[in-house]
Scaffold this active site. Structure first.
Site, PDB file in Angstrom:
ATOM      1  N   HIS A  33       0.834  -1.205   0.000  1.00 38.86           N
ATOM      2  CA  HIS A  33       0.000   0.000   0.000  1.00 38.86           C
ATOM      3  C   HIS A  33       0.869   1.255   0.000  1.00 38.86           C
ATOM      4  O   HIS A  33       0.648   2.187  -0.781  1.00 38.86           O
ATOM      5  CB  HIS A  33      -0.915  -0.042   1.239  1.00 38.86           C
ATOM      6  CG  HIS A  33      -1.702   1.201   1.452  1.00 38.86           C
ATOM      7  ND1 HIS A  33      -2.917   1.426   0.855  1.00 38.86           N
ATOM      8  CD2 HIS A  33      -1.438   2.292   2.218  1.00 38.86           C
ATOM      9  CE1 HIS A  33      -3.374   2.613   1.234  1.00 38.86           C
ATOM     10  NE2 HIS A  33      -2.501   3.142   2.062  1.00 38.86           N
ATOM     11  N   GLU A  34       1.876   1.278   0.861  1.00 40.08           N
ATOM     12  CA  GLU A  34       2.753   2.449   0.950  1.00 40.08           C
ATOM     13  C   GLU A  34       3.628   2.590  -0.292  1.00 40.08           C
ATOM     14  O   GLU A  34       3.876   3.711  -0.757  1.00 40.08           O
ATOM     15  CB  GLU A  34       3.602   2.388   2.223  1.00 40.08           C
ATOM     16  CG  GLU A  34       2.781   2.446   3.507  1.00 40.08           C
ATOM     17  CD  GLU A  34       1.877   3.674   3.599  1.00 40.08           C
ATOM     18  OE1 GLU A  34       2.219   4.754   3.059  1.00 40.08           O
ATOM     19  OE2 GLU A  34       0.797   3.559   4.216  1.00 40.08           O
ATOM     20  N   HIS A  37       1.692   4.365  -2.867  1.00 38.94           N
ATOM     21  CA  HIS A  37       1.672   5.815  -2.660  1.00 38.94           C
ATOM     22  C   HIS A  37       2.928   6.459  -3.237  1.00 38.94           C
ATOM     23  O   HIS A  37       2.842   7.533  -3.842  1.00 38.94           O
ATOM     24  CB  HIS A  37       1.559   6.164  -1.173  1.00 38.94           C
ATOM     25  CG  HIS A  37       0.188   5.977  -0.621  1.00 38.94           C
ATOM     26  ND1 HIS A  37      -0.936   6.564  -1.148  1.00 38.94           N
ATOM     27  CD2 HIS A  37      -0.246   5.254   0.436  1.00 38.94           C
ATOM     28  CE1 HIS A  37      -1.992   6.222  -0.444  1.00 38.94           C
ATOM     29  NE2 HIS A  37      -1.602   5.421   0.527  1.00 38.94           N
TER      30      HIS A  37
END
Length: 77
Positions: A33-34, A37
């Protein structure tokens, strides 16, 4: 959003030295997820079907019972 349950992160530390770390389960999801980003990707970009996009309470009220019915092989009355 489906994601692998295990990932390896290859990165550089503050000194520019390469290192690797492996993550599993929830930590693997967070890592992915990071990383998304950092690439400018949000989870909406990864969704195959936006019709199920809801808040947690809405999901539990409307979608979870339908998924449970599918698992059980029939419909509840």
């Amino acid at each position: 959003v489906s994601r692998p349950l295990r990932v390896r992160l290859d990165a550089l530390d503050e000194e520019g030295r390469a290192y690797s770390v492996e993550f599993e389960d929830f930590a693997a999801r967070v890592c992915q997820h990071e990383a998304d980003h950092l690439d400018g990707v949000v989870f909406l970009d990864r969704m195959d079907n936006l019709s199920t996009l809801t808040f947690g309470d809405e999901y539990r009220r409307h979608w979870a019972p339908k998924e449970e019915e599918k698992k059980e092989g029939g419909e509840k009355n």
